[in-house]
Design a protein around this motif. Structure first.
Motif, PDB file in Angstrom:
ATOM      1  N   ASP A  51       0.862  -1.185   0.000  1.00  0.00           N
ATOM      2  CA  ASP A  51       0.000   0.000   0.000  1.00  0.00           C
ATOM      3  C   ASP A  51       0.898   1.235   0.000  1.00  0.00           C
ATOM      4  N   LEU A  52       0.450   2.323  -0.630  1.00  0.00           N
ATOM      5  CA  LEU A  52       1.296   3.536  -0.655  1.00  0.00           C
ATOM      6  C   LEU A  52       1.081   4.415   0.571  1.00  0.00           C
ATOM      7  N   GLY A  53      -0.176   4.560   1.013  1.00  0.00           N
ATOM      8  CA  GLY A  53      -0.455   5.387   2.181  1.00  0.00           C
ATOM      9  C   GLY A  53      -0.320   4.570   3.448  1.00  0.00           C
ATOM     10  N   LEU A  54       0.836   4.702   4.135  1.00  0.00           N
ATOM     11  CA  LEU A  54       1.127   3.862   5.303  1.00  0.00           C
ATOM     12  C   LEU A  54       1.622   4.717   6.466  1.00  0.00           C
ATOM     13  N   PRO A  55       1.321   4.310   7.721  1.00  0.00           N
ATOM     14  CA  PRO A  55       1.907   5.002   8.865  1.00  0.00           C
ATOM     15  C   PRO A  55       3.411   4.741   8.978  1.00  0.00           C
ATOM     16  N   LYS A  56       4.108   5.628   9.640  1.00  0.00           N
ATOM     17  CA  LYS A  56       5.548   5.540   9.976  1.00  0.00           C
ATOM     18  C   LYS A  56       6.458   5.800   8.774  1.00  0.00           C
ATOM     19  N   ILE A  57       6.386   4.972   7.736  1.00  0.00           N
ATOM     20  CA  ILE A  57       7.148   5.265   6.513  1.00  0.00           C
ATOM     21  C   ILE A  57       6.191   5.060   5.341  1.00  0.00           C
ATOM     22  N   ASP A  58       6.092   6.015   4.424  1.00  0.00           N
ATOM     23  CA  ASP A  58       5.141   5.860   3.317  1.00  0.00           C
ATOM     24  C   ASP A  58       5.651   4.809   2.319  1.00  0.00           C
ATOM     25  N   GLY A  59       4.710   4.279   1.553  1.00  0.00           N
ATOM     26  CA  GLY A  59       5.022   3.158   0.668  1.00  0.00           C
ATOM     27  C   GLY A  59       6.098   3.459  -0.363  1.00  0.00           C
ATOM     28  N   VAL A  60       6.078   4.656  -0.945  1.00  0.00           N
ATOM     29  CA  VAL A  60       7.075   4.998  -1.965  1.00  0.00           C
ATOM     30  C   VAL A  60       8.489   4.978  -1.358  1.00  0.00           C
ATOM     31  N   THR A  61       8.617   5.519  -0.139  1.00  0.00           N
ATOM     32  CA  THR A  61       9.926   5.522   0.528  1.00  0.00           C
ATOM     33  C   THR A  61      10.376   4.098   0.858  1.00  0.00           C
ATOM     34  N   VAL A  62       9.426   3.275   1.329  1.00  0.00           N
ATOM     35  CA  VAL A  62       9.748   1.868   1.627  1.00  0.00           C
ATOM     36  C   VAL A  62      10.323   1.191   0.379  1.00  0.00           C
ATOM     37  N   LEU A  63       9.628   1.398  -0.735  1.00  0.00           N
ATOM     38  CA  LEU A  63      10.048   0.773  -1.988  1.00  0.00           C
ATOM     39  C   LEU A  63      11.420   1.294  -2.437  1.00  0.00           C
ATOM     40  N   GLN A  64      11.624   2.608  -2.345  1.00  0.00           N
ATOM     41  CA  GLN A  64      12.933   3.177  -2.696  1.00  0.00           C
ATOM     42  C   GLN A  64      14.048   2.531  -1.872  1.00  0.00           C
ATOM     43  N   ARG A  65      13.810   2.365  -0.575  1.00  0.00           N
ATOM     44  CA  ARG A  65      14.850   1.789   0.296  1.00  0.00           C
ATOM     45  C   ARG A  65      15.167   0.351  -0.088  1.00  0.00           C
ATOM     46  N   TRP A  66      14.110  -0.416  -0.409  1.00  0.00           N
ATOM     47  CA  TRP A  66      14.352  -1.803  -0.840  1.00  0.00           C
ATOM     48  C   TRP A  66      15.197  -1.823  -2.105  1.00  0.00           C
ATOM     49  N   ARG A  67      14.812  -1.011  -3.060  1.00  0.00           N
ATOM     50  CA  ARG A  67      15.521  -1.044  -4.344  1.00  0.00           C
ATOM     51  C   ARG A  67      16.964  -0.563  -4.194  1.00  0.00           C
ATOM     52  N   GLU A  68      17.169   0.487  -3.367  1.00  0.00           N
ATOM     53  CA  GLU A  68      18.531   0.974  -3.135  1.00  0.00           C
ATOM     54  C   GLU A  68      19.388  -0.092  -2.466  1.00  0.00           C
ATOM     55  N   ALA A  69      18.747  -0.942  -1.662  1.00  0.00           N
ATOM     56  CA  ALA A  69      19.477  -2.006  -0.968  1.00  0.00           C
ATOM     57  C   ALA A  69      19.604  -3.262  -1.837  1.00  0.00           C
ATOM     58  N   GLY A  70      19.111  -3.179  -3.083  1.00  0.00           N
ATOM     59  CA  GLY A  70      19.260  -4.315  -3.995  1.00  0.00           C
ATOM     60  C   GLY A  70      18.205  -5.388  -3.841  1.00  0.00           C
ATOM     61  N   ARG A  71      17.098  -5.088  -3.156  1.00  0.00           N
ATOM     62  CA  ARG A  71      16.007  -6.080  -3.029  1.00  0.00           C
ATOM     63  C   ARG A  71      15.191  -6.072  -4.326  1.00  0.00           C
TER      64      ARG A  71
END
Ligand code: CA
Length: 222
Positions: A51-71
């Protein structure tokens, strides 16, 4: 096949978990961006519903972090917003597909199945190994044209092998893709499960490679 659902609406998260489990997936659920990010960063999911609208960290940021970490797990984003700019932000962050709420539950299943098989290198919905055929859309498994009845766990094991034919799969890898994180399992239960799958599909199709794991391959002739 094991998937992560990151969704903060409890009713929708619960429904997704139920529907995806019934469709043959092991499912973990996170209810905020922080927990979702952590799980996606540390567990080897075959696909993620985010989901994109999430508490604590928004979905777009979560996805960016995964991709930057090579997930690299395929990610299907869910958005309540129909604005193109929100979807584009998702794709720019590394999403593979999206659904706008409200959506049909079946559509989530079909999109996830397509994402998973493409990520495993398969363009066709039907996965074949010798006499064994698996329609990854319907989840139907047949041997020499006859349907094979499988329990949910047997199905997950066989689906994982069929997505990765010819590759040696370690016991650890298999456990990580067959059980959700809350399931109490040990390697003995995996052995028992594998034994049942082998009896149903024919012992020669899934071979043990000593010290390394297991491999699904066509039986050698002769
Ligand atoms: Ca939300």
């Amino acid at each position: 096949m094991r998937v992560l659902v990151v969704e903060d609406e409890p009713a929708l998260a619960f429904r997704l978990q139920q529907v995806l489990e019934a469709a043959g997936f092991a499912v973990d659920v996170a209810y905020d961006g922080e927990d979702g990010w952590h799980l996606g960063d540390t567990e080897p999911y075959d696909a993620i519903v985010l989901d994109l609208g999430l508490p604590k960290i928004d979905g777009v940021t979560v996805l960016q972090r995964w991709r930057e970490a090579g997930r690299t797990a395929p990610v299907l984003i869910l958005t309540a917003r129909s604005r193109w700019s929100d979807k584009m932000a998702g794709f720019n962050a590394g999403a593979d597909d999206y659904l706008t709420k409200p959506f049909e539950m079946d559509e989530v299943i079909y999109r996830l199945r397509a994402l998973i098989r493409r990520a495993a290198g398969h363009a066709q919905p039907e996965l074949v190994c010798g006499p064994l055929r698996f329609d990854s859309n319907s989840g139907r498994v047949t041997i020499d044209g006859l349907p094979v009845q499988l329990t949910a766990q047997e199905f997950r094991i066989l689906a994982y092998f069929l997505h990765h034919p010819g590759r040696i799969i370690s016991r650890t890898e298999l456990m990580e893709h067959v059980y959700d994180r809350l399931f109490e399992s040990d390697s003995n239960s995996l052995e028992v499960l594998l034994g049942r799958v082998r009896r149903k599909v024919g012992a020669g199709l899934i071979r043990t490679v000593r010290g390394q794991g297991y491999v699904l391959a066509e039986p050698e002739a002769g």
